[in-house]
Scaffold this motif. Structure first.
Motif, mmCIF file in Angstrom:
data_model
loop_
_atom_site.group_PDB
_atom_site.id
_atom_site.type_symbol
_atom_site.label_atom_id
_atom_site.label_comp_id
_atom_site.label_asym_id
_atom_site.label_seq_id
_atom_site.Cartn_x
_atom_site.Cartn_y
_atom_site.Cartn_z
ATOM 1 N N LEU A 87 0.876 -1.742 -12.921
ATOM 2 C CA LEU A 87 1.912 -2.175 -11.918
ATOM 3 C C LEU A 87 2.727 -1.688 -11.906
ATOM 4 O O LEU A 87 3.310 -0.937 -10.593
ATOM 5 N N SER A 88 3.210 -1.524 -12.890
ATOM 6 C CA SER A 88 4.971 -1.274 -13.299
ATOM 7 C C SER A 88 4.818 0.397 -13.066
ATOM 8 O O SER A 88 6.310 0.991 -12.855
ATOM 9 N N LEU A 89 3.815 1.334 -12.788
ATOM 10 C CA LEU A 89 3.642 2.269 -12.923
ATOM 11 C C LEU A 89 3.525 2.989 -11.160
ATOM 12 O O LEU A 89 3.787 4.250 -9.947
ATOM 13 N N ILE A 90 3.496 1.559 -10.532
ATOM 14 C CA ILE A 90 2.933 2.022 -8.821
ATOM 15 C C ILE A 90 4.618 1.626 -7.984
ATOM 16 O O ILE A 90 4.795 0.732 -8.064
ATOM 17 N N ARG A 91 4.919 2.820 -7.271
ATOM 18 C CA ARG A 91 5.796 3.256 -6.410
ATOM 19 C C ARG A 91 5.544 3.096 -5.203
ATOM 20 O O ARG A 91 4.782 3.456 -4.405
ATOM 21 N N ASP A 92 6.162 2.399 -3.968
ATOM 22 C CA ASP A 92 6.368 2.275 -2.822
ATOM 23 C C ASP A 92 6.189 3.675 -1.731
ATOM 24 O O ASP A 92 6.642 4.941 -2.750
ATOM 25 N N GLY A 93 5.265 3.937 -1.178
ATOM 26 C CA GLY A 93 4.645 4.941 -1.012
ATOM 27 C C GLY A 93 3.682 5.723 -1.639
ATOM 28 O O GLY A 93 2.773 6.968 -0.735
ATOM 29 N N ASP A 94 3.625 5.061 -2.643
ATOM 30 C CA ASP A 94 1.907 6.120 -3.763
ATOM 31 C C ASP A 94 0.676 6.023 -2.639
ATOM 32 O O ASP A 94 0.806 4.750 -1.815
ATOM 33 N N VAL A 95 0.090 6.693 -3.197
ATOM 34 C CA VAL A 95 -1.734 6.746 -3.217
ATOM 35 C C VAL A 95 -1.887 6.923 -3.924
ATOM 36 O O VAL A 95 -2.265 7.665 -4.841
ATOM 37 N N ILE A 96 -2.390 5.703 -4.079
ATOM 38 C CA ILE A 96 -3.305 5.448 -5.382
ATOM 39 C C ILE A 96 -4.774 4.906 -4.933
ATOM 40 O O ILE A 96 -5.811 4.882 -4.036
ATOM 41 N N GLY A 97 -5.787 5.058 -6.903
ATOM 42 C CA GLY A 97 -7.133 4.480 -6.601
ATOM 43 C C GLY A 97 -7.018 3.659 -7.206
ATOM 44 O O GLY A 97 -6.732 3.754 -9.140
ATOM 45 N N LEU A 98 -8.530 2.936 -7.440
ATOM 46 C CA LEU A 98 -9.075 2.114 -8.116
ATOM 47 C C LEU A 98 -10.726 1.853 -7.977
ATOM 48 O O LEU A 98 -10.564 2.197 -7.048
ATOM 49 N N THR A 99 -10.575 2.907 -9.199
ATOM 50 C CA THR A 99 -12.041 2.645 -9.580
ATOM 51 C C THR A 99 -12.958 1.233 -9.565
ATOM 52 O O THR A 99 -12.132 0.065 -9.215
ATOM 53 N N LEU A 121 -4.394 2.727 -0.503
ATOM 54 C CA LEU A 121 -4.318 2.567 -2.036
ATOM 55 C C LEU A 121 -6.725 3.122 -1.712
ATOM 56 O O LEU A 121 -7.037 2.260 -0.374
ATOM 57 N N VAL A 122 -6.871 4.117 -2.068
ATOM 58 C CA VAL A 122 -8.088 4.060 -2.248
ATOM 59 C C VAL A 122 -9.117 3.532 -3.405
ATOM 60 O O VAL A 122 -8.313 3.572 -4.284
ATOM 61 N N THR A 123 -10.440 3.580 -2.675
ATOM 62 C CA THR A 123 -11.182 2.355 -3.940
ATOM 63 C C THR A 123 -12.879 2.301 -3.057
ATOM 64 O O THR A 123 -13.732 2.390 -2.010
ATOM 65 N N GLN A 200 -10.388 13.975 -10.838
ATOM 66 C CA GLN A 200 -10.442 15.185 -9.968
ATOM 67 C C GLN A 200 -9.972 15.424 -8.380
ATOM 68 O O GLN A 200 -8.824 15.968 -8.785
ATOM 69 N N ARG A 201 -9.291 14.358 -8.203
ATOM 70 C CA ARG A 201 -8.600 14.535 -6.618
ATOM 71 C C ARG A 201 -7.950 13.269 -7.389
ATOM 72 O O ARG A 201 -6.678 13.572 -5.981
ATOM 73 N N SER A 202 -6.630 13.010 -8.325
ATOM 74 C CA SER A 202 -6.060 12.620 -8.519
ATOM 75 C C SER A 202 -4.678 13.634 -9.538
ATOM 76 O O SER A 202 -5.651 14.102 -10.053
#
Length: 253
Positions: A87-99, A121-123, A200-202
């Motif tokens: 969580l400490s690595l995530i910032r507002d405006g980010d696009v993050i992926g969660l498997t 968030l992409v999952t 690979q898309r990250s």
């Protein structure tokens, strides 16, 4: 049942409850010497019931996958620690992926508890999607694909096709094994491939794995350890194993 058999059965009960055990814990719990504790673990490993690690053992799960609902009960405190670091690595405006995975589910819960003003968030995990559906400030993208009920992950060409159209800033990848020799591994071939596509898309990839998964292998390769931005694990990781990974150039958080 003799004392040795009873003690070894108790060790296995503890392993099934928490997923791992240390030599020190066996010595303290049963009042035995270090040599006796190690002999017990050696015997149980020969019986294919566990895998010995530095200073202890984990369940023998390379050949038998643990259902998701059981994984959520194992090393729960450690997974919450990892989720806090993520969580400490995530910032507002980010696009993050969660498997998928029980550790990434804890990250999803942290995101719900600490909402962002603007986050995408992409999952490929339907349980994570359900956990975060309706979250204010969150744009949720769920891949298509074939669901695997053992893990709730969507995988296959439909999932890969969705991911192929995206650019993700930070992906958090769950794993069943992380080793220097084989890299990041999991139980299912299709899941491994879809997770690799997400990586690979990250722009950045973070592997989330508690200490019981470090230094061990599962069946199918997701990707090599050299492709990872950092490995996020918990504070119970053996210092010798931490040092081994660090000396190999792996960043550990």
């Amino acid at each position: 049942m003799g004392k040795t058999d009873a003690r070894q059965e108790a060790i296995m009960r503890s392993l099934r409850e928490i997923g791992s055990i240390t030599v020190g814990a066996i010595m303290e719990t049963f009042g035995v010497s270090e040599a006796t504790a190690r002999r017990d673990l050696e015997t149980l490993e020969q019986e294919k019931k566990l895998i010995r690690t530095f200073g202890g053992a984990v369940l023998e799960t390379v050949r038998t996958e643990i259902p998701f609902y059981r994984k959520t009960e194992m090393n729960a405190e450690e997974k919450r620690e990892i989720a806090g670091k993520a969580l400490s690595l995530i910032r507002d405006g980010d696009v993050i992926g969660l498997t998928g995975g029980s550790t990434n589910m804890e990250i999803a819960k942290k995101i719900r508890q600490h909402p962002f003003e603007r986050l995408t968030l992409v999952t490929n995990a339907i349980n994570i999607a359900f956990e975060l559906s309706g979250q204010p400030g969150l744009q949720l993208i769920v891949t298509g694909g074939v669901i695997r009920t053992q893990s709730f992950e969507l995988s296959g060409p439909l999932a890969d096709g969705t991911l192929g159209q995206l650019t993700i800033q930070k992906t958090f990848v769950g794993a069943d094994g992380v080793s220097l020799a084989r890299g990041i591994t999991t139980f299912d071939e299709l899941e491994a491939h879809t997770n690799r596509v997400m990586m690979q898309r990250s722009l950045e990839t973070y592997v989330v794995a508690d200490h019981t998964k470090i230094g061990r292998d599962s069946v199918f390769l997701i990707d090599g350890i050299a492709t990872v931005t950092a490995l996020i694990t918990d504070s119970r990781l053996d210092r010798r194993l931490f040092q081994t990974f660090a000396e190999a150039g792996v960043r550990l958080l």
